[in-house]
Motif scaffolding. Structure first.
Motif, PDB file in Angstrom:
ATOM      1  N   ARG A 106     -43.800 119.099  75.001  1.00 45.81           N
ATOM      2  CA  ARG A 106     -42.441 118.775  74.418  1.00 45.81           C
ATOM      3  C   ARG A 106     -41.819 120.045  73.996  1.00 45.81           C
ATOM      4  NH1 ARG A 106     -43.618 113.870  70.307  1.00 45.81           N
ATOM      5  NH2 ARG A 106     -41.486 114.681  69.759  1.00 45.81           N
ATOM      6  N   SER A 107     -42.433 121.163  73.713  1.00 49.61           N
ATOM      7  CA  SER A 107     -41.921 122.435  73.275  1.00 49.61           C
ATOM      8  C   SER A 107     -41.055 123.182  74.474  1.00 49.61           C
ATOM      9  CB  SER A 107     -43.017 123.369  72.622  1.00 49.61           C
ATOM     10  OG  SER A 107     -43.770 123.835  73.849  1.00 49.61           O
ATOM     11  N   GLU A 110     -37.482 120.598  74.162  1.00 50.16           N
ATOM     12  CA  GLU A 110     -36.808 120.196  73.169  1.00 50.16           C
ATOM     13  C   GLU A 110     -36.508 121.495  72.098  1.00 50.16           C
ATOM     14  OE1 GLU A 110     -39.056 117.735  70.567  1.00 50.16           O
ATOM     15  OE2 GLU A 110     -39.826 116.428  72.242  1.00 50.16           O
ATOM     16  N   ASN A 111     -35.293 121.087  71.373  1.00 45.96           N
ATOM     17  CA  ASN A 111     -34.838 122.334  70.650  1.00 45.96           C
ATOM     18  C   ASN A 111     -35.803 122.583  69.499  1.00 45.96           C
ATOM     19  OD1 ASN A 111     -34.339 120.574  68.658  1.00 45.96           O
ATOM     20  ND2 ASN A 111     -32.000 120.649  69.426  1.00 45.96           N
ATOM     21  N   GLY A 114     -36.982 119.728  67.309  1.00 42.51           N
ATOM     22  CA  GLY A 114     -37.601 118.731  68.003  1.00 42.51           C
ATOM     23  C   GLY A 114     -37.068 117.555  68.055  1.00 42.51           C
ATOM     24  N   ASP A 115     -35.581 117.380  68.261  1.00 46.91           N
ATOM     25  CA  ASP A 115     -34.735 116.315  68.363  1.00 46.91           C
ATOM     26  C   ASP A 115     -33.975 116.519  69.681  1.00 46.91           C
ATOM     27  OD1 ASP A 115     -32.588 116.914  65.488  1.00 46.91           O
ATOM     28  OD2 ASP A 115     -33.080 118.291  67.090  1.00 46.91           O
ATOM     29  N   PHE A 116     -34.139 115.675  70.472  1.00 49.15           N
ATOM     30  CA  PHE A 116     -33.202 115.708  71.615  1.00 49.15           C
ATOM     31  C   PHE A 116     -32.887 114.145  71.668  1.00 49.15           C
ATOM     32  CE2 PHE A 116     -37.357 115.127  73.540  1.00 49.15           C
ATOM     33  CZ  PHE A 116     -37.173 113.918  74.235  1.00 49.15           C
ATOM     34  N   THR A 120     -32.054 110.300  76.750  1.00 46.55           N
ATOM     35  CA  THR A 120     -31.856 111.346  77.669  1.00 46.55           C
ATOM     36  C   THR A 120     -32.984 111.137  78.868  1.00 46.55           C
ATOM     37  OG1 THR A 120     -30.923 112.830  75.831  1.00 46.55           O
ATOM     38  CG2 THR A 120     -31.601 113.833  78.023  1.00 46.55           C
ATOM     39  N   ILE A 125     -33.512 116.539  80.550  1.00 43.12           N
ATOM     40  CA  ILE A 125     -34.230 116.880  79.655  1.00 43.12           C
ATOM     41  C   ILE A 125     -34.854 118.502  80.021  1.00 43.12           C
ATOM     42  CG2 ILE A 125     -36.345 117.070  78.134  1.00 43.12           C
ATOM     43  CD1 ILE A 125     -36.125 113.981  77.914  1.00 43.12           C
ATOM     44  N   LYS A 129     -33.650 123.597  78.367  1.00 37.03           N
ATOM     45  CA  LYS A 129     -34.232 124.880  78.238  1.00 37.03           C
ATOM     46  C   LYS A 129     -34.390 125.655  79.719  1.00 37.03           C
ATOM     47  CE  LYS A 129     -36.292 124.638  73.601  1.00 37.03           C
ATOM     48  NZ  LYS A 129     -37.615 124.586  72.943  1.00 37.03           N
ATOM     49  N   SER A 146     -41.650 127.752  74.258  1.00 36.72           N
ATOM     50  CA  SER A 146     -40.646 127.762  75.569  1.00 36.72           C
ATOM     51  C   SER A 146     -40.388 129.107  76.158  1.00 36.72           C
ATOM     52  CB  SER A 146     -39.448 126.729  75.325  1.00 36.72           C
ATOM     53  OG  SER A 146     -38.699 127.464  74.147  1.00 36.72           O
ATOM     54  N   VAL A 466     -41.340 121.092  66.481  1.00 41.50           N
ATOM     55  CA  VAL A 466     -41.867 120.424  67.404  1.00 41.50           C
ATOM     56  C   VAL A 466     -43.622 119.730  66.815  1.00 41.50           C
ATOM     57  CG1 VAL A 466     -42.820 120.261  69.771  1.00 41.50           C
ATOM     58  CG2 VAL A 466     -40.624 121.297  69.431  1.00 41.50           C
TER      59      VAL A 466
END
Length: 476
Positions: A106-107, A110-111, A114-116, A120, A125, A129, A146, A466
């Protein structure tokens, strides 16, 4: 001078001679123990009840897996481990393994919080990044981070290197700090664009690219340390002969010592017994490696041969006390390796795009992944053969983490990464199980590994927003 005085003087002279001889022996022993090859891992009089040093080995293989042939057929969150076809070669070590499902990279998408946005799509997604799916995975595997923005193209680029330190390097700063090499990075034909060929990072934009030529690695860890193959055998022989000398001197000397001196002597004898056990262990685990005639390690057809040679070098470095932390990459992410010795002449990456109904291609992929399981089996066998001074084996004290850049190659998913933990983990984890975590960030696994390796203060790793803490239900 009386007859008794002459006898006493004679005894004193014999004692003095023996003491001089003893000190000479101890001096030789000191030289043997402080030479380059032994200094990191041995100490005079070490307590043989103390467990062997903890070791970490991170292993990477490419292009995802075939989930139906890798994960056990159960919907349970926990079950006794049963091995599917890909992991079947490791059956003898099922009690020393954990197979983990439901851990996602997830890293990589996600930003920092840790919230997208809910809803989405997975395709969108990936665009949050930098980098394509094959680039993202190796950068995240041990960093929990990331990719940076950068100019490296290919496989979904552009992108840069990873944005933070990797777990192996955090361990190198701690358990590896006293080793000659805090960490060693091995690889086999790790080619391709930059982010595809690294899982180890000293920090943001600081890749530790693996050494993929075994002859270069041998020169680095042994020849450059002033240790030849003959040195390993010679030093073991010398240490044994010194101890034989000391034991005979101690036995002779003991009859002429006071009660206090006998106590001191017994303490020395205890130390010698400990050293004998250490040497017995050393002679078993630190065996000289005969290098073949030099060849081109970049040649695709040498993949298996180079992999075995690199594995042997890694084993030797660990069992000789040269390092306690290493990583090993079987090719780069997005690997284009062929496997003609398995009867597979199509590139691994091309095969990984096969649909689930393409039976021949799926069977070839299973065969490739089984071969990688066999390489882990070889590593575990050798570590299990290597005995520590306390009677345990090196495998008991080693945590092996095997991961990938994708969950499945034909979907490029960052979900359900096929993670295997193998070895004894120093008793930190309850082994012999399958565990499913339902989509937790793999950062939590990295926290658990750090804790198991003697770093209980680590509560988060990688991108803080995250990570949610260590994995539950892992510890013994």
């Amino acid at each position: 001078m009386s007859t008794q005085d002459k006898k006493d003087k004679s005894l004193d002279q014999r004692t003095e001679v023996n003491r001089r001889k003893l000190l000479t022996g101890l001096g030789a022993l000191t030289v043997g123990l402080t030479s380059n090859i032994w200094k990191p891992s041995t100490a005079f009089g070490a307590d043989t009840t103390v467990a062997g040093a903890k070791r970490f080995i991170g292993i990477f293989s490419a292009n995802g897996t075939i989930p139906s042939a890798f994960f056990p057929e159960t919907t349970a969150a926990e079950a006794a481990l049963t091995l599917r076809p890909i992991l079947q070669p490791l059956e003898k070590y099922s009690s020393k393994m954990l197979v983990l499902k439901g851990l996602d990279y997830r890293s990589t998408v996600e930003n920092n919080l840790g919230d997208f946005k809910p809803g989405t799509s997975e395709a969108d997604i990936f665009n949050i990044k930098p980098g394509g799916p094959h680039m993202k995975g190796p950068a995240a595997m041990l960093t929990g981070g990331s990719l940076l923005h950068g100019n490296y193209g290919g496989s979904g680029g552009p992108a840069g290197w990873a944005d933070r330190i990797s777990l192996d390097q955090l361990l190198a700063q701690n358990i590896g700090a006293k080793s000659r090499f805090p960490s060693l990075e091995f690889g086999v034909r790790v080619v391709g664009q930059e982010p595809l060929r690294c899982i180890s990072y000293a920090g943001s934009n600081k890749p530790n690219e693996p050494v993929q030529d075994p002859f270069v690695m041998y020169a680095r860890i042994f020849a450059d340390a002033g240790v030849s193959q003959a040195d390993l055998t010679r030093q073991l022989t010398e240490r044994k002969s010194v101890l034989d000398l000391l034991k005979s001197d101690f036995s002779s000397l003991k009859t002429r010592l006071s009660a206090d001196d006998k106590i001191r002597l017994d303490a020395h004898l205890t130390g010698i017994r400990a050293l004998e056990q250490q040497i017995a262990a050393s002679s078993n685990i630190c065996k000289p490696l005969t290098m073949p005639a030099k060849y081109n390690a970049d040649a695709p057809e040498k993949f298996a041969e180079t992999g075995r040679l690199q594995t042997d070098l890694m084993i030797l470095a660990h069992t000789c006390g040269m390092t306690q932390v290493s990583t090993f990459m079987w090719g780069n992410a997005d690997s284009w390796q062929t496997y003609p010795w398995l009867g597979i002449n199509e590139e691994h990456h091309v095969l990984s795009h096969a649909g689930n109904n393409q039976t021949n291609e799926i069977n070839a992929l299973i065969k490739i992944n089984q071969w990688h399981s066999e390489q882990l089996l070889y590593l575990m066998d050798k570590l299990a053969e290597a005995k520590e001074a306390d009677g345990s084996n090196v495998l008991d004290n080693t945590l092996i983490l095997w991961g990938n850049e994708l969950g499945a190659g034909n979907t490029h998913t960052y979900k359900d990464i096929p993670f295997v933990i193998a070895g004894g983990t120093g008793g930190a984890f309850k082994m012999g199980r399958y565990l499913s975590y339902g989509g937790q960030p793999h950062n939590n696994l990295l926290v658990s590994v750090a804790n198991a390796m003697g770093m209980p203060a680590v509560k988060t790793f990688g991108i803080p927003g995250v990570c949610t803490g260590p994995l539950k239900n892992l510890t013994a």
